[in-house]
Every structure is written in C-alpha cells, then in structure tokens.
Design a protein around this motif. Structure first.
Motif, mmCIF file in Angstrom:
data_model
loop_
_atom_site.group_PDB
_atom_site.id
_atom_site.type_symbol
_atom_site.label_atom_id
_atom_site.label_comp_id
_atom_site.label_asym_id
_atom_site.label_seq_id
_atom_site.Cartn_x
_atom_site.Cartn_y
_atom_site.Cartn_z
ATOM 1 N N GLU A 266 0.836 -1.206 0.000
ATOM 2 C CA GLU A 266 0.000 0.000 0.000
ATOM 3 C C GLU A 266 0.870 1.254 0.000
ATOM 4 O O GLU A 266 0.593 2.213 -0.724
ATOM 5 C CB GLU A 266 -0.897 0.029 1.241
ATOM 6 N N ARG B 149 2.523 1.779 -3.333
ATOM 7 C CA ARG B 149 1.524 2.253 -4.296
ATOM 8 C C ARG B 149 1.301 3.753 -4.147
ATOM 9 O O ARG B 149 1.223 4.493 -5.132
ATOM 10 C CB ARG B 149 0.212 1.495 -4.112
ATOM 11 N N VAL C 211 -8.154 8.989 -12.091
ATOM 12 C CA VAL C 211 -8.524 8.041 -11.034
ATOM 13 C C VAL C 211 -7.540 6.894 -11.053
ATOM 14 O O VAL C 211 -7.397 6.209 -12.063
ATOM 15 C CB VAL C 211 -9.964 7.511 -11.240
ATOM 16 N N PHE C 212 -6.843 6.697 -9.949
ATOM 17 C CA PHE C 212 -5.923 5.565 -9.827
ATOM 18 C C PHE C 212 -6.717 4.313 -9.511
ATOM 19 O O PHE C 212 -7.656 4.347 -8.742
ATOM 20 C CB PHE C 212 -4.909 5.810 -8.715
ATOM 21 N N GLN C 213 -6.323 3.202 -10.126
ATOM 22 C CA GLN C 213 -7.026 1.936 -9.846
ATOM 23 C C GLN C 213 -6.114 0.933 -9.246
ATOM 24 O O GLN C 213 -4.982 0.942 -9.268
ATOM 25 C CB GLN C 213 -7.622 1.401 -11.116
ATOM 26 N N MET D 23 1.870 6.799 -6.837
ATOM 27 C CA MET D 23 0.826 7.755 -7.191
ATOM 28 C C MET D 23 1.349 9.191 -7.074
ATOM 29 O O MET D 23 1.095 10.033 -7.945
ATOM 30 C CB MET D 23 -0.402 7.550 -6.300
#
Length: 88
Positions: free
Chosen positions: A65, A68, A86-88, A72
């Motif tokens: 997490e 990630r 929008v990040f997926q 981002m």
C-alpha cells in the motif's frame, strides 16, 4: 486496522527503518529477521494498554500500500495533480 490503513503505516515505518539499517548497519534481508509489535492505548474509558504482534502478511500488505502511494505521488509530480485522473 483496515479502516484507518494501519498496515500502510506499519509498512512505511518498516521501510524507513530498513533504509536506515541498510545505511548504518549493512542490513541484509537474507540475514535479518523483521518483527513488528504495536502498542495500543484505549482513548476512552479506562485507557487500557495492550501490545499486539503484527503478522508478516499485514506488514507485506502495508508495504505494498505504501509503495503504491509513493508511485501515485511520483505520477502526479511528473504529470500534474488533477482530480480528473482516477488511480485503480
């Protein structure tokens, strides 16, 4: 744990600590064992305190997490911050 993303917080602390240990003590993942405990203090009533171990799975999930989120931020720093993406 999941609601407030404490796994991510543990993952971040672990990453920071391991970076320090690499620099200062020659950390080697093949030779070192990482363990994590959390001290929890109740914020109401009697303010009890307990210590809980954090599993390797939770640490691994938290590290993923945290990484990630770093990616981002890197993306946004390179291409600009926008509420449209929008990040997926």
């Amino acid at each position: 744990m999941e609601k407030f993303h404490y796994n991510r917080q543990f993952g971040m602390y672990m990453w920071i600590l391991l970076q320090y240990c690499k620099q200062e003590y020659g950390y080697n993942s093949d030779e070192w064992t990482v363990k994590c405990n959390v001290i929890v203090v109740e914020t109401c009533c009697s303010n009890r305190v307990e210590v809980f171990p954090i599993s390797k799975d939770r640490l691994s999930q938290g590290k993923k997490e945290f990484c990630r989120l770093l990616k981002m931020v890197a993306y946004c720093e390179m291409f600009g911050y926008s509420d449209d993406f929008v990040f997926q």
